[in-house]
Structures are given as C-alpha cells and as structure tokens.
Design a protein around this motif. Structure first.
Motif, PDB file in Angstrom:
ATOM      1  N   PRO A 771      33.540 138.662  28.035  1.00 46.52           N
ATOM      2  CA  PRO A 771      33.550 138.467  26.732  1.00 46.52           C
ATOM      3  C   PRO A 771      32.511 139.416  25.991  1.00 46.52           C
ATOM      4  N   GLY A 772      32.822 140.420  25.230  1.00 45.48           N
ATOM      5  CA  GLY A 772      31.760 141.134  24.852  1.00 45.48           C
ATOM      6  C   GLY A 772      31.838 142.581  25.378  1.00 45.48           C
ATOM      7  N   SER A 773      32.433 142.679  26.509  1.00 46.80           N
ATOM      8  CA  SER A 773      32.204 143.688  27.576  1.00 46.80           C
ATOM      9  C   SER A 773      33.041 144.860  26.871  1.00 46.80           C
ATOM     10  N   ALA A 774      33.030 146.025  27.278  1.00 45.86           N
ATOM     11  CA  ALA A 774      33.855 147.051  26.907  1.00 45.86           C
ATOM     12  C   ALA A 774      34.723 147.851  27.994  1.00 45.86           C
ATOM     13  N   LEU A 775      35.755 148.460  27.567  1.00 46.31           N
ATOM     14  CA  LEU A 775      36.680 149.080  28.450  1.00 46.31           C
ATOM     15  C   LEU A 775      35.887 150.406  28.572  1.00 46.31           C
ATOM     16  N   THR A 776      35.927 150.870  29.970  1.00 47.73           N
ATOM     17  CA  THR A 776      35.460 152.317  30.197  1.00 47.73           C
ATOM     18  C   THR A 776      36.251 153.147  30.774  1.00 47.73           C
ATOM     19  N   GLY A 777      36.161 154.445  30.211  1.00 43.97           N
ATOM     20  CA  GLY A 777      37.226 155.400  30.629  1.00 43.97           C
ATOM     21  C   GLY A 777      36.166 156.707  30.590  1.00 43.97           C
ATOM     22  N   LEU A 778      36.808 157.925  30.325  1.00 50.95           N
ATOM     23  CA  LEU A 778      36.305 159.014  30.209  1.00 50.95           C
ATOM     24  C   LEU A 778      35.994 159.695  28.795  1.00 50.95           C
ATOM     25  N   GLY A 779      34.859 159.801  28.367  1.00 54.85           N
ATOM     26  CA  GLY A 779      34.560 160.192  26.851  1.00 54.85           C
ATOM     27  C   GLY A 779      34.807 161.646  26.869  1.00 54.85           C
ATOM     28  N   VAL A 780      35.869 162.197  26.131  1.00 49.96           N
ATOM     29  CA  VAL A 780      36.126 163.543  25.953  1.00 49.96           C
ATOM     30  C   VAL A 780      35.968 164.123  24.980  1.00 49.96           C
ATOM     31  N   ALA A 781      35.671 163.464  23.890  1.00 49.39           N
ATOM     32  CA  ALA A 781      35.361 163.955  22.525  1.00 49.39           C
ATOM     33  C   ALA A 781      34.464 163.166  21.856  1.00 49.39           C
ATOM     34  N   ALA A 782      33.233 163.891  21.389  1.00 47.28           N
ATOM     35  CA  ALA A 782      32.121 163.121  20.888  1.00 47.28           C
ATOM     36  C   ALA A 782      32.178 162.242  19.608  1.00 47.28           C
ATOM     37  N   GLY A 783      31.375 161.380  19.417  1.00 46.98           N
ATOM     38  CA  GLY A 783      31.331 160.625  18.235  1.00 46.98           C
ATOM     39  C   GLY A 783      31.723 159.190  18.525  1.00 46.98           C
ATOM     40  N   LYS A 784      31.354 158.228  17.291  1.00 42.12           N
ATOM     41  CA  LYS A 784      31.951 156.978  17.318  1.00 42.12           C
ATOM     42  C   LYS A 784      32.492 156.419  16.272  1.00 42.12           C
ATOM     43  N   ALA A 785      33.683 155.808  16.277  1.00 45.19           N
ATOM     44  CA  ALA A 785      34.457 155.320  14.965  1.00 45.19           C
ATOM     45  C   ALA A 785      35.052 153.934  15.328  1.00 45.19           C
ATOM     46  N   SER A 786      35.326 153.288  14.181  1.00 45.59           N
ATOM     47  CA  SER A 786      35.870 151.820  14.338  1.00 45.59           C
ATOM     48  C   SER A 786      37.328 151.967  13.315  1.00 45.59           C
ATOM     49  N   GLY A 787      37.942 151.097  13.698  1.00 48.77           N
ATOM     50  CA  GLY A 787      39.262 151.001  12.922  1.00 48.77           C
ATOM     51  C   GLY A 787      40.252 149.963  13.580  1.00 48.77           C
ATOM     52  N   ALA A 788      41.324 149.959  12.931  1.00 46.43           N
ATOM     53  CA  ALA A 788      42.350 149.332  13.643  1.00 46.43           C
ATOM     54  C   ALA A 788      43.296 149.481  14.716  1.00 46.43           C
ATOM     55  N   ALA A 789      43.418 149.049  15.484  1.00 48.17           N
ATOM     56  CA  ALA A 789      44.184 149.761  16.696  1.00 48.17           C
ATOM     57  C   ALA A 789      45.548 149.828  16.477  1.00 48.17           C
ATOM     58  N   ARG A 790      46.290 151.200  16.729  1.00 48.25           N
ATOM     59  CA  ARG A 790      47.610 151.263  16.488  1.00 48.25           C
ATOM     60  C   ARG A 790      48.394 151.767  17.715  1.00 48.25           C
ATOM     61  N   ALA A 791      48.982 150.938  18.389  1.00 45.61           N
ATOM     62  CA  ALA A 791      49.733 151.263  19.855  1.00 45.61           C
ATOM     63  C   ALA A 791      50.854 152.143  19.410  1.00 45.61           C
ATOM     64  N   ILE A 792      50.851 153.461  19.735  1.00 43.37           N
ATOM     65  CA  ILE A 792      51.906 154.471  19.418  1.00 43.37           C
ATOM     66  C   ILE A 792      52.568 154.828  20.923  1.00 43.37           C
TER      67      ILE A 792
END
Length: 876
Positions: A771-792
């Motif tokens: 709980p509260g942990s993050a998914l870790t991947g490869l950051g390829v473009a800078a910045g931080k943003a929040s929004g509703a996830a949309r699976a496409i």
C-alpha cells in the motif's frame, strides 16, 4: 481436421477431410497438397481401417499384440524376437485381403483411371511423416506395380513392413506405441520421370533455415532416396537465387521395368551433365517454398519428394523435418535460445499478415559489421503465435562479441523484461580480443558519424524513387513489369537498410546524461529529458503538431465545422464534403503529401496508409477541434527547457557548458535522423511494396483467383510470383487464404508472452506492491503530472482519451503520436530509452515512464495516478 468414416478408400480431397488417423501421415499430406493446388499424381489412400479389418479377419490380432507386449528395444536382434517378427510378416503376406476391401479398392482405382496403369504403392502409417517422427525409409514402398493382384500383394508388403526389426526398433526408440502406427496405404499413378529427387526448405546438415536444398538425378527418385548415387545438389536462397551447384557423379539411374518393378541402370562412360537447367532449378525452388508456406505455415520446415516429366514438376511426398541441428554461435551452444518481443512491441505488436512475414524473408539483409563475420544465414527472428520475436541470445552475443556491448546494455536499449545470456569474461575489452572489439566499436562510431552526414542524400534518393513510383500507371504494366518493379524496390530497400541500421541508436541521450550527472548527481537523465522538449524537428512528433494545427484551423473553418458535426460522420467523404476553398482541406492534403505513406501499425503491409484512409486523422482532428492549443503546448515546452537551462547556468562552469550544449545538439540531431530514417524505411519497405501488391490483388481478384483484392495480404510471395510467372494458375489459393484468415483471427485473441525460452512462453510478472508504493519503470521524458488513467489498447480507441488524462498503453508506434498531445502523461508496458514513444514524449515535454510489466492489469481505467518521469515511477 479428422472425421470418422466407414469407407476403405479415400480420394485426395477425402484424405484431407478424414485426417491422419484414417489416411496416415503421407496420405493426409498428399490430400493437403492437392487441396492447395499442387500437382499430385492421380490416386488416393487405402484407409488405416482396412489394415485393422485385414488383421482381425485373418486372425492376426493376438500375434501383433504379443509382439507389442513382449518385444523391447533390448530384445530386438535376439533369435526369438527375430523369429516372431519373421512369422508375422509371412502370415501377413499369405493372408487374404477381405473381399469388401478388394471390391471397394478396385472400383475406386477404376473410377480414378489408374487401375490398369503402373502405380506406386507406399506405406502411409498414422504416425508417419508427422512432426513427431518421420519414419523415413522405415516402411516399404513398391514402384511400378501393375494390375490389381500385384497391387494387393504390394499392400500386404506395406503391412508386413510394419513388423521388421528396423520398424519395431524405430518405434521403441521414438516411444511410439505399436497401436499408434496403423498403416494406411497410398496408391498413386507412376509418372514418367525424366528426373526426380528430394528437396528441403532448410539445410538439414547444418541447420541453416534460409536455404533450399535440392538433390536430383535422372530417372526415378529411388536412386536419390536410397543413396545409390551421388546426385546433383543445388542450393538456393529465399529470394530464389541459386547460390551453389554441385554436379554429382550420378553413377546410374533407376528406371521402371516394362514387366513391373524397377531396376538400376549404371551409367556408361563419363557421368551425365546437370540434371535440371538453372531455370528449372529456380522453378522447383519456388515450388518447394510454396510447400513450406502451405503445409508448414512458413515455420515448420518440409522434406519433399518431386518428379519432373520434362515439362512440369509433381510432388509425391511432403513431410515435416523432425530433426534439425541448432545453427548458432559456438559460444551459445550450451545456452537456450531466448526469443523476445522487446522493442518489437513498438513497431510490430500485431499478428503478422502472411504477406508481410513472407516479404521479411524475401528482403532479408545479413548482419554487416566492420571487421566482424557472423555465421551466414543465422536466424535472428521468428514468429510465435503469429507475432515477431527477436532471438535475443544471438543479438546479445553478437553485440558483445563484436563491439563489447553487454547484454544488460542491450536490454536497457531495447526495453522489455527478458533475461541475459551468460558471458564468461570479466571485461569485454581485456586482451587482444578486447582490443579488436574497441577497434570495431570505433569503426562503427565513425561509420555512424559518416552516415549522419550522408543520410539526407539517402533520404532524398528514396523519396525520389517513391515519388516516381506514385506517378506510374501500374494498371498498364505487364505481370513481368510488376515483378521487375518489386525487384527495383528490393534493391532500393537493401541499399537504404544499412543507413537505417546505422541510425537505430541515434538519439541516445547517454552522453548528455553523463555530462549533466557530474553537476547534478541523480538528476542527469531528468534534466536531459527536459532539455530535449521542443528542440527537434522529429518527424513522428510533427504528426501530432500538424494535426493540432489542423484542429485549430477546423475550429475557424465553417465548412469544416459543418462537416464534423454531420451525422453520421463519414471521414472517407472529406474530399467530396469539404469545398475547395476550405483551409482544412488544403491543410489535410499537404499533410497527406508529406506523411500519407504512414499509418497505424505501419510496419505491416496489410494496414492501410493514411493517404488511402485518413479516417483516424480526421477523427483526431474532430475530437480535439474545441480544445486544441498548440501555442500553449509550445510555451510549456519552452518553460520547462528554460528552467533547466537556468539551473545549468547556475551550476555548470562556463567552460563545461560547451560539452553539455554539444551533447544536446547531437542527441537532438540523432533523434531527428532516427525518426526520419524510420519514416523513410516505411516508405520503401511497406508503402512502395503496398502500391504494387494492391495492383496485383486487383488482378488476382479480377481473374477469380482471390475472392477480393485485399486477400493478397494473406498470400505469400512464392505463391504470387508463381502465378505472375505463369507457373501456377492459382487453384486452391482461395482455400489457403480462408484458412489463414481464420488462423490469424484466432491468434489475435492470444496474449503474447514477453519472451520465450526455447519453446516455453514466459510472461513478465507485474511488480509486487505494498500500500502506497509506486510502480517503477524507466523514466524517458521529464516532469511530473497527475490525471485519470485511461487504458488504450489500440490507437483507434483514442476517442476515449480526454484532455488531461494519463495515457496507459502496451507500446506505441507513430500511429499513437497524435494521442500524446492530448495526454498529461504517458505510461507504457514496453519501451526503451530510444524507442519511438520515448523520443516523441521527450520532444513534446510530456512526462513518460515505460517498461512496467503488466501495467495495464494493475492500473484501473479512470484511476487517479501520478507519473514521475524524472524518477521513473508511477504513484497510484
């Protein structure tokens, strides 16, 4: 396909319908060949059920069951066992074929027209000529059999051959039960054989899978199959070019005796010359590859027996190659093959169309590195459940052995979740071998720099070629002209492909990151990504910019607004519905002139180009018309880059800023060239080819060979070439196409594994979370943003994505680009640091994290998420 049937004799079409269990392996394959339009001698199959009836009615069941229970691999050769086998063979030969079987056989052979003609009688056991075991040379065949009584004797000879020491030992070795091998019997007309032999769709001696091998002798093929002579051997590549010929001694030939049976006639004097002319070698090679694609689906290699009557070829047998040596680097012999879809999920995640995969082999270009010789014809790609996979073991070793690039570096570059091969060296650059790698690496770098300078000329050459092709009146060309056009495209592709490969790694931000890390520990990658925003003329990013411009134009274009608000909206009517004075109409025309060769999942020839069908583009414009604001996006890019530059001015000494600026310049230039090279590759490899095959499809449909023109994409090149050259009329192609379309539809429902080790599929495990942990991947473009996830899952679902949503996708190719500008951030299951999605996201300045396994199963549609492209994390 198998159906139970009470009949004892099957025609070729019936043999296909009843399947292996009734017609045996050889009979079923002959039924398939006839069904798919290959020339097969007149004949049919005496069913496996006839053998069962024969054994039961002659009281031989108990004796065969005793052998099944008592004879083991260890007892074969012992006197008691040999006596048992001899007695059962003699009893079978002396027994009587039941009258009902004899009568049905006689009637059918008479109806076919071969009762009074010489025939071949050949065993077709139910486990024979299968993918598990070939039974090559194990059971008897009888050639030039004349008259019903002799045919019946030959049938009993086939039955008896089931019980030789050789046959029983083979079954025990292959762990095949006796009751799994029930002999059906093929009976077919003997052909007048000027020459005959065998053919393989691979090299069974070395394991190479890019060659066709043919063995040929005059007369019947028995002399070749039995090894009685040294035959001619011919080798062709998959472009149907003869690569090698060896004229054998041909000490004699097998001919049919007038009284029945065959005899071997020794050659008098010097050996005869070449058995087949070069033209006929190519014709036969083309025919053999057709079998590979029809029976083996282009993956299961085939072993074929053929006969040449002086005018045309006929096939008398086809079976899978069951044992093929592994052809790879010596250093990989003790390691498994790792097949990965890695960055292929960006360009080609879909089930491949039949034609596209066929052309991949036709266009194949070998590995070419300065000063390094890889084994010729090594297999680097394959299909698994219809999708393309790299041989990652070979890619990792090739790059390590040639250049010193480690498997870990390859995985980081390509993305994906695959393992690494084992390398028993402490450092790639130690000793003489290491020095050679450094020299080769330097040569590759120099070649890359040279290519960067000359790339614009290469791009222009391809553009000129395709522009000329567009102006051609393809309908006026002959079939030979069309073949020649395809050869021209192939030559242009092979000339350009090395340019493309030299630019694959261009756009690498590694040097820029390294220059920044010295002054911003742990933040070098994030700052490099931020500096890249809005800096380049990235071809695939331009798609999005231009579509946003069109949306803004449409907002002020009254005719466009009326068109987009019409119900039902028909994007294919844009030319008719929009007036000539419409600014949107002119803007769209300009776009299609420049980018019309591209499309969604553009690396497959089956997918329409935007110039043919701009529906996707117009739907994007329509859905963003009220919200498009390119100026705002450009301002945000500038603000992000300016902020980073201010930090650099404050922390980096002026004498080191030149290194940062130069590294930035090279990264931007490399990204531009890489994406332009991909666009140009699509233009020559797919777009130009598609123009020709559209015309071919129209002609084949017009002749009734195909139901509709688009069915050409479900054909292979060998089939199309055979028709265009006049070697084949196309009979049975419609059946093949229908079967391939059904298989494609079925495979599209399957979830592709992330990698396959040997033949075992593996799916990357989603990361464990608390709980509260993050998914870790490869950051390829800078910045931080929040929004509703949309699976496409596909760009055509793009209308679900609202402005400010987080785009969550499996991967991306240029067809996804227009959706990026609508998203506040991007998350993808696959991708690497220089993948298409990474380059475009950096250019747009949109936070992006890639390479998170199973992310589409973890993030729920509509869930609020925060994407941190600096840290490579996604917070849920």
């Amino acid at each position: 396909m198998e159906k139970s049937c009470g009949k004892f004799f099957f025609s070729w079409p019936e043999a296909f319908q009843v399947g292996v269990g009734a017609a045996g392996g050889k009979g079923w394959n002959l039924g398939r060949l006839e069904r798919y339009g290959f020339r097969v001698p007149l004949g049919g199959v005496l069913a496996a059920g006839a053998y069962r009836s024969f054994i039961e009615e002659n009281g031989l069941l108990e004796a065969t069951e005793d052998i099944a229970q008592s004879v083991t691999i260890g007892t074969i050769g012992e006197k008691e066992t040999e006596q048992k086998l001899f007695l059962i063979r003699e009893k079978i030969k002396a027994a009587r074929i039941p009258p009902k079987i004899r009568e049905e056989l006689e009637t059918n052979l008479k109806n076919i027209g071969i009762l009074d003609k010489p025939v071949a009688v050949r065993s077709s056991a139910t486990a024979e000529d299968s993918g598990k075991a070939s039974f090559a040379g194990i059971h008897e065949s009888f050639l030039n059999v004349r008259g019903l009584d002799n045919i019946l004797s030959a049938i009993k000879g086939c039955y008896a051959s089931l019980w030789t020491s050789r046959a029983v030992a083979y079954r025990r070795k292959m762990n095949v039960r006796d009751d799994e091998v029930i002999p059906a019997v093929v009976i077919m007309e003997m052909m007048e054989a000027e020459a005959a032999g065998v053919g393989f769709t691979c090299d069974p001696r070395t394991g190479r899978e890019d060659l066709v091998l043919i063995s040929a002798n005059f007369g019947l093929g028995e002399s070749v199959v039995s090894g009685a002579v040294e035959p001619d051997e011919y080798c062709l590549d998959y472009a149907f070019e003869i690569t090698q010929k060896r004229i054998g001694r041909k000490e004699g030939k097998t001919i049919a005796r007038k009284t029945g049976g065959t005899e071997f006639v020794q050659s008098a004097g010097s050996p005869a010359g070449q058995v087949l002319s070069d033209e006929n070698i190519r014709r036969l090679g083309l025919l053999i590859l057709r079998v590979f694609d029809a029976l083996g689906c282009g993956e299961q290699h085939q072993d074929i027996e053929w006969v040449f009557d002086g005018k045309d070829f006929a096939l008398v047998q086809a079976r899978p190659v069951t044992a093929l040596p592994r052809y790879t680097f010596a250093e990989l012999k003790n390691q498994p093959d790792i097949w990965s879809n890695a960055n292929l999920r960006d360009a080609a995640p879909m089930v491949q169309s039949t034609l596209n995969w066929s052309l991949t082999k036709y266009l194949a270009v070998g590995v070419n590195m300065p000063g390094y010789q890889a084994p010729p014809g090594i297999k680097s790609t394959r299909l698994y459940q219809g999708r393309v996979y790299w041989n990652l073991s070979i890619i990792q070793w090739l790059n390590y052995d040639a250049l010193g690039i480690t498997p870990r570096q390859i995985n980081e570059f390509a993305g994906g979740f695959q393992p690494e091969i084992e390398i028993n060296e402490k450092s790639p650059y130690r000793g003489i071998k290491g020095l050679k790698r450094l020299v080769r690496l330097l040569k590759v770098i120099v070649l890359g720099i040279s290519t960067i300078k000359t790339a614009p000329k290469s791009f222009a050459k391809v553009n000129t070629f395709t522009e000329a092709l567009l102006k051609e009146d393809l309908k006026s060309l002959t079939e030979r002209d069309l073949i020649n056009k395809l050869s021209e495209i192939k030559s242009a592709y092979r000339e350009f492909f090395p340019v493309f490969m030299s630019l694959v790694s261009a756009g690498d931000i590694g040097p820029l990151v390294k220059a920044l890390e010295k002054h911003f520990p742990g933040k070098g990658k994030a700052m490099a990504n931020a500096l890249m925003a809005g800096r380049g003329d990235i071809t695939s990013a331009q798609h999005g910019y231009r579509l946003m411009e069109m949306a803004e134009i449409a907002r002020g274009d009254a005719a466009a607004r009326r068109y987009f608000s019409s119900e039902p909206f028909n994007p294919l009517q844009w030319e008719k519905e929009l007036p000539e004075e419409s600014p949107l109409k002119q803007s769209l025309r300009d776009f299609l002139d420049e980018y019309g060769h591209r499309g969604v999942y553009e690396m497959d020839i089956i997918n329409p180009r935007w110039r043919e069908d701009p529906s996707y583009l117009l739907n994007v414009v329509r859905s963003t018309m009220d919200t498009a604001d390119l100026g705002k996006i450009k301002a945000q890019q500038k603000e992000k880059a300016d902020q980073t530059r201010r930090e650099i001015s404050q922390r980096v000494p002026f004498y080191r800023r030149g290194l940062v600026n130069n590294s930035l310049k090279q990264a931007v230039k490399g990204a531009e060239l890489r994406e332009t090279a991909k666009s140009v590759l699509v233009k020559i490899q797919v777009f130009a080819m598609r123009l020709i095959f559209q015309e071919i499809g129209r002609r084949l449909a017009g002749k009734g060979i195909l139901p509709e023109p688009a069915d050409v994409y479900h054909c292979v090149w060998s089939e199309i070439l055979s028709i265009l050259q006049g070697d084949w009329g196309g009979r049975g192609l419609d059946v093949l196409v229908a079967e391939r379309k059904a298989i494609r539809k079925e495979m599209e429902t399957l979830s592709p594994p992330d990698f396959v080790i040997d033949e075992v599929p593996h799916f990357a495990e989603p990361p464990a979370r608390t709980p509260g942990s993050a998914l870790t991947g490869l950051g390829v473009a800078a910045g931080k943003a929040s929004g509703a996830a949309r699976a496409i899952y596909h760009p055509n679902e793009g209308e679900k994505l609202q402005a400010g949503d987080v785009l969550v996708a499996p991967s991306s190719d240029p067809g996804w680009t227009p959706l990026f500008l609508r998203a506040c951030a991007i998350v993808m299951e696959a991708g690497g640091s220089v993948s298409h999605g990474a380059i475009v996201a950096r250019e747009y300045g949109i936070p992006a994290v890639v390479n998170i396994p199973g992310v589409l199963k973890i993030i729920k549609d509509g869930q609020l998420v925060t994407v941190d492209g600096d840290e490579g994390k996604v917070y849920l």
